[in-house]
Design an enzyme around this catalytic site. Structure first.
Site, PDB file in Angstrom:
ATOM      1  N   ASP A  24       0.201   5.552   1.354  1.00  0.00           N
ATOM      2  CA  ASP A  24      -0.370   6.378   2.040  1.00  0.00           C
ATOM      3  C   ASP A  24      -1.202   7.513   1.427  1.00  0.00           C
ATOM      4  O   ASP A  24      -0.850   7.827  -0.012  1.00  0.00           O
ATOM      5  CB  ASP A  24       0.421   7.108   3.274  1.00  0.00           C
ATOM      6  CG  ASP A  24       0.560   6.261   4.516  1.00  0.00           C
ATOM      7  OD1 ASP A  24      -0.131   5.188   4.676  1.00  0.00           O
ATOM      8  OD2 ASP A  24       1.321   6.605   5.356  1.00  0.00           O
ATOM      9  N   ARG A  26       9.535   8.136   5.203  1.00  0.00           N
ATOM     10  CA  ARG A  26       9.039   9.463   5.649  1.00  0.00           C
ATOM     11  C   ARG A  26       9.878   9.767   6.808  1.00  0.00           C
ATOM     12  O   ARG A  26      10.280  10.926   7.169  1.00  0.00           O
ATOM     13  CB  ARG A  26       7.547   9.689   5.474  1.00  0.00           C
ATOM     14  CG  ARG A  26       7.011   9.741   4.088  1.00  0.00           C
ATOM     15  CD  ARG A  26       5.205   9.521   4.264  1.00  0.00           C
ATOM     16  NE  ARG A  26       4.802  10.319   5.046  1.00  0.00           N
ATOM     17  CZ  ARG A  26       3.734  10.369   5.441  1.00  0.00           C
ATOM     18  NH1 ARG A  26       2.653   9.362   5.142  1.00  0.00           N
ATOM     19  NH2 ARG A  26       3.071  11.161   6.314  1.00  0.00           N
ATOM     20  N   ARG A  81       0.803  -1.096  -0.058  1.00  0.00           N
ATOM     21  CA  ARG A  81       0.048  -0.171  -0.119  1.00  0.00           C
ATOM     22  C   ARG A  81       0.699   1.415   0.160  1.00  0.00           C
ATOM     23  O   ARG A  81       2.099   1.224   0.398  1.00  0.00           O
ATOM     24  CB  ARG A  81      -1.032  -0.079   1.184  1.00  0.00           C
ATOM     25  CG  ARG A  81      -0.178   0.020   2.585  1.00  0.00           C
ATOM     26  CD  ARG A  81      -1.115  -0.055   3.736  1.00  0.00           C
ATOM     27  NE  ARG A  81      -1.302  -1.603   3.960  1.00  0.00           N
ATOM     28  CZ  ARG A  81      -2.100  -1.927   4.986  1.00  0.00           C
ATOM     29  NH1 ARG A  81      -2.489  -0.947   6.087  1.00  0.00           N
ATOM     30  NH2 ARG A  81      -2.498  -2.970   5.358  1.00  0.00           N
TER      31      ARG A  81
END
Lengths: 245, 245
Positions: free
Chosen positions: B53, B198, B51
């Site tokens: 975000d 991140r 996935r």
């Protein structure tokens, strides 16, 4: 009161154009909202060089507004914190009281952008018009463009809804160039009628893909009939680059 | 049934991430909707490498799906006409039935993008994180990055919500380079934990602007405590570049 001249850049994607309209998100409404907040004055507002349509972008829109404030070099910051991120004031300066963003404009430069390639990148979808299966002949497009340079009655190249009665305008420069995966039209003139750049872009693309001959541009111009110039090119390929005074 | 492997590019701006969630617009839901329409089969669906975000972009997400159809070189066109313009299938090929987009992934490459300049262009606002007044020292950032290369327990560099118990991952390459008005981080590894890129971007920026020393990256790594790595960098600077098998 001092008069300020500001240069504005905006991503037109999420705007219903420049000019305020009730219930719609517009660039003008966002700028006026920021000025009203900054000045705590509900009548504070800006005047732009002209409107742009929904989806049309700007790198060099010009506005003016009057202010009693003296913010020195904090003007940019003060306005940009009050504006949404898709509108940025990129330059600002004090000008004389007789400067007028609309009436004082002596020339404008627009860019129109198409993108090549079988697929259009999702990152380009709002910023260039995809040519898809078309591979226009750029030399033919420039040959057609030559007929538009100079002073002409552009009745055939503006929206039938154009209110202005005088449709004579001067195009000083009109070029088409391929830069890697983009086809770029740049046009500079003393002023442009409603939808004029997009109509020109559409007509020159028709020449580029062989639907029309370069000489047809001359015939369309002479016809003074909007029906003759074909399809208006989509809004999201258009950028207001510069306004000169 | 044949198994197809496809490469997907998407602008994450208007998605609540990759993975389907009720009532939210997600990339997975758009792809599955296109597959269901194409196959006229409500169970048709794709499996992705992983996935991403909300706000995160992809240039090279990889999916697989099974199909009874034989569309030859019309696959790209067939899927892209059914997809919204912010999702594009950029490549597709038939693969063996044991290919699996998620379990077969051997490596991933991500890019993280910051933009320099007093103002951020409205056209960049969703595609790079604005450095504003920061002018990070890129050499310091690279000096900090060195401590992350190799095989480590990345507990300090993933979200505290990470469900995976094994937090050991291998980073093969991690570089920071300034290209004109952009600062680009590129990281390649065997796999990444939730929010790992991140968190790394945020920690290295803290080194670049002098809040931390390059050696602190080693200490943060050893602490195995997410609190130590500071602020997670914003989603809209992140791009999934490539998945290798």
């Amino acid at each position: 009161m001092k008069r300020m001249k500001a240069t504005v850049s905006y991503d037109g994607t999420h705007f219903a154009g420049y000019q305020s309209q009730p219930t719609m998100r517009t660039v003008q409404a966002e700028i006026d909202k920021a000025l009203v907040k900054l000045h705590k004055d509900p009548t504070s507002h800006a005047v732009a060089s002209g409107r742009t349509d929904a989806g049309v972008h700007a790198l060099g829109q010009v506005i003016h507004f009057d202010t009693p404030l003296d913010l020195g070099d904090r003007w940019l910051m003060a306005l940009n914190v009050l504006l949404p991120k898709d509108v940025r004031i990129t330059a600002i300066e004090q000008v004389s009281k007789d400067f007028h963003a609309r009436y004082g404009a002596k020339g404008k430069t627009y860019r129109y952008k198409w993108s090549y390639g079988e697929l259009q990148s999702p990152f380009e979808r709002n910023f260039a018009v995809h040519l898809g299966r078309w591979n226009p002949d750029v030399e033919r497009m420039n040959a057609g463009a030559v007929y538009l340079i100079g002073t002409h009655d552009f009745t055939s190249f503006c929206s039938a809804k154009t209110a202005t009665s005088n449709k004579v305008r001067t195009i000083r420069k009109l070029t088409l160039e391929r830069h890697q995966d983009e086809l770029i039209l740049e046009v500079e003139g003393d002023g442009f009628l409603y939808n004029m750049v997009r109509t020109i872009a559409g007509a020159l693309l028709a020449v580029g893909i062989g639907w029309d001959e370069p000489e047809d541009i001359q015939k369309i111009l002479e016809a003074k009939d909007r029906q003759r110039a074909g399809k208006t090119a989509a809004a999201h390929g258009l950028y207001l680059l510069e306004v000169t005074y």
